[in-house]
Design an enzyme around this catalytic site. Sequence first.
Site, PDB file in Angstrom:
ATOM      1  N   SER A 126      25.820  29.064  33.426  1.00 30.80           N
ATOM      2  CA  SER A 126      25.576  27.782  33.317  1.00 30.80           C
ATOM      3  C   SER A 126      26.875  27.003  33.917  1.00 30.80           C
ATOM      4  O   SER A 126      27.751  27.577  34.463  1.00 30.80           O
ATOM      5  CB  SER A 126      25.624  27.322  32.107  1.00 30.80           C
ATOM      6  OG  SER A 126      25.218  25.992  31.547  1.00 30.80           O
ATOM      7  N   ASP A 127      26.436  25.708  34.558  1.00 32.91           N
ATOM      8  CA  ASP A 127      27.523  25.162  35.022  1.00 32.91           C
ATOM      9  C   ASP A 127      27.434  23.590  34.857  1.00 32.91           C
ATOM     10  O   ASP A 127      26.172  23.069  34.594  1.00 32.91           O
ATOM     11  CB  ASP A 127      27.612  24.968  36.678  1.00 32.91           C
ATOM     12  CG  ASP A 127      28.702  24.407  37.321  1.00 32.91           C
ATOM     13  OD1 ASP A 127      29.798  24.893  37.081  1.00 32.91           O
ATOM     14  OD2 ASP A 127      28.532  23.407  37.826  1.00 32.91           O
ATOM     15  N   THR A 128      28.484  22.574  34.579  1.00 32.28           N
ATOM     16  CA  THR A 128      28.304  21.383  34.127  1.00 32.28           C
ATOM     17  C   THR A 128      29.173  20.673  35.266  1.00 32.28           C
ATOM     18  O   THR A 128      30.335  20.932  35.563  1.00 32.28           O
ATOM     19  CB  THR A 128      28.988  21.225  32.662  1.00 32.28           C
ATOM     20  OG1 THR A 128      28.134  21.821  31.866  1.00 32.28           O
ATOM     21  CG2 THR A 128      28.968  19.622  32.168  1.00 32.28           C
ATOM     22  N   ALA A 145      23.310  22.593  34.664  1.00 32.52           N
ATOM     23  CA  ALA A 145      22.380  23.675  35.025  1.00 32.52           C
ATOM     24  C   ALA A 145      22.513  24.682  34.386  1.00 32.52           C
ATOM     25  O   ALA A 145      23.363  25.303  33.833  1.00 32.52           O
ATOM     26  CB  ALA A 145      22.127  23.616  36.373  1.00 32.52           C
ATOM     27  N   LYS A 158      26.649  31.527  40.443  1.00 32.81           N
ATOM     28  CA  LYS A 158      27.190  32.385  39.360  1.00 32.81           C
ATOM     29  C   LYS A 158      26.163  33.505  39.077  1.00 32.81           C
ATOM     30  O   LYS A 158      26.923  34.474  38.848  1.00 32.81           O
ATOM     31  CB  LYS A 158      27.561  31.275  38.289  1.00 32.81           C
ATOM     32  CG  LYS A 158      28.708  30.257  38.522  1.00 32.81           C
ATOM     33  CD  LYS A 158      28.829  29.683  37.283  1.00 32.81           C
ATOM     34  CE  LYS A 158      29.969  28.522  37.350  1.00 32.81           C
ATOM     35  NZ  LYS A 158      30.296  27.731  36.229  1.00 32.81           N
TER      36      LYS A 158
END
Length: 197
Positions: A77-79, A114, A56
């Site tokens: 960010s990624d979840t 993250a 991303k």
Amino acid sequence: MIYLASQSPRRRQLLDQLGVRHELLLAGPDEDAEALEAVIDGEDPERYVTRVTAAKLDAALVRLQRRGLPRAPVLCSDTTVTIDGRILGKPADAGDAFAMLSLLSGRTHRVMTAVAVGSSERREAAISISEVDFAPVSAAEIQRYVDGGEPFGKAGAYAIQSQAAAWISRIAGSYSGIMGLPLFETAQLLRAWQIEF
């Protein structure tokens, strides 16, 4: 000022909570942002969320340069939600959402978020890992939640700040990380970039 490369209103809200001035740097119609979140067979959940966040950031930095915008750090960010080694991303449909929530019912799962801040010259990243205990939830309760539309667009088919909070008996870790942007780790990264907030 930083750029936030995320459509998530929760991430915007959390940056506002910190007092971080930011502008959105969203994918254009020519970009397939969802494709970045594809799971590679056998991929470890922690590796997955770290890889997706880096991808991303790469895409956002190309976008920044292509649009000729003023230079500033970009935050991505990624979840993901994980249970039994499985990665539970965003549900594809109502049936998928129902299956995910049924799997989480009465069990403990992990939420990994993250976050990365970067430019074309430098990047910093961190990860937050939390545990969430769900009480047993009836099929009728799950169906009502799914019918309300809340699960869609959310990893693991729920949002901690929604009605699903009534099912959460315990968390160990970062509430904001479970929401989608761990504020402690984010603040540390932004301080490393001398971002004032």
